[in-house]
Design a protein around this motif. Structure first.
Motif, mmCIF file in Angstrom:
data_model
loop_
_atom_site.group_PDB
_atom_site.id
_atom_site.type_symbol
_atom_site.label_atom_id
_atom_site.label_comp_id
_atom_site.label_asym_id
_atom_site.label_seq_id
_atom_site.Cartn_x
_atom_site.Cartn_y
_atom_site.Cartn_z
ATOM 1 N N ASN A 136 44.440 -22.232 -33.728
ATOM 2 C CA ASN A 136 43.989 -22.235 -35.128
ATOM 3 C C ASN A 136 43.592 -20.828 -35.566
ATOM 4 N N PHE A 180 54.994 -24.154 -41.395
ATOM 5 C CA PHE A 180 54.776 -22.895 -40.686
ATOM 6 C C PHE A 180 56.084 -22.145 -40.449
ATOM 7 N N VAL A 206 46.837 -18.817 -35.986
ATOM 8 C CA VAL A 206 47.551 -19.148 -37.230
ATOM 9 C C VAL A 206 46.818 -18.568 -38.438
ATOM 10 N N TYR A 236 49.088 -26.211 -40.637
ATOM 11 C CA TYR A 236 50.349 -25.769 -40.040
ATOM 12 C C TYR A 236 51.559 -26.195 -40.884
#
Length: 151
Positions: A51, A78, A54, A75
């Motif tokens: 996390n 993504f 990202v 996500y």
């Protein structure tokens, strides 16, 4: 959709919190793995730390493509909004439920986060906390090197 920050000042504030948080959790994951709490360590590595990664990738994408570029929350999509090389790197960042694979995933995640976060800091002209990252990395390597010692 998620616009990480409509201005890069806010992104810099996020970065100042995100980088130390990631490195703390790298150490915590290593500590958990080392003392035999494999599921907890794996969850930190493959969940919380991804996390953080990202989030950093979102900031990097917006820094490169402009503050008007929108990335999705969580996500979602993504593979569409991020660079194909970035999305492709994720195939090597996750582990099966095996101790050595979790250690490997932890090390690869740390290296990749460092690459991404260093790039973001360079793009936004922010000082990277090298000392904190190096210290956390040293602690993780120390725990890894002693992984077979009695708990």
């Amino acid at each position: 959709m998620y616009n990480a920050s409509s201005n890069l000042w806010m992104a810099s504030q996020d970065i100042e919190n995100l980088i130390p948080d990631f490195w703390y959790h790298a150490y915590l994951a290593a500590k958990k793995i080392r003392r035999g709490e494999l599921l907890d360590g794996k969850s930190i590595c493959d969940g919380y730390m991804k996390n953080c990664l990202v989030s950093m990738i979102k900031i990097q994408t917006i820094a490169r493509k402009g503050t008007g570029f929108e990335v999705w929350h969580g996500y979602r999509f993504f593979e569409q909004w991020t660079d194909p090389n970035v999305a492709g790197a994720f195939s090597n960042l996750f582990a099966r439920y095996e101790k050595e694979e979790v250690w490997e995933a932890l090390h690869r995640t740390m290296l990749y986060f460092r690459d991404i976060s260093t790039d973001v800091c360079n793009l936004l002209e922010i000082d990277y906390p090298d000392e904190a990252a190096a210290y956390a990395t040293k602690l993780v390597h120390l725990l890894y090197d002693n992984r077979n010692a009695a708990n």
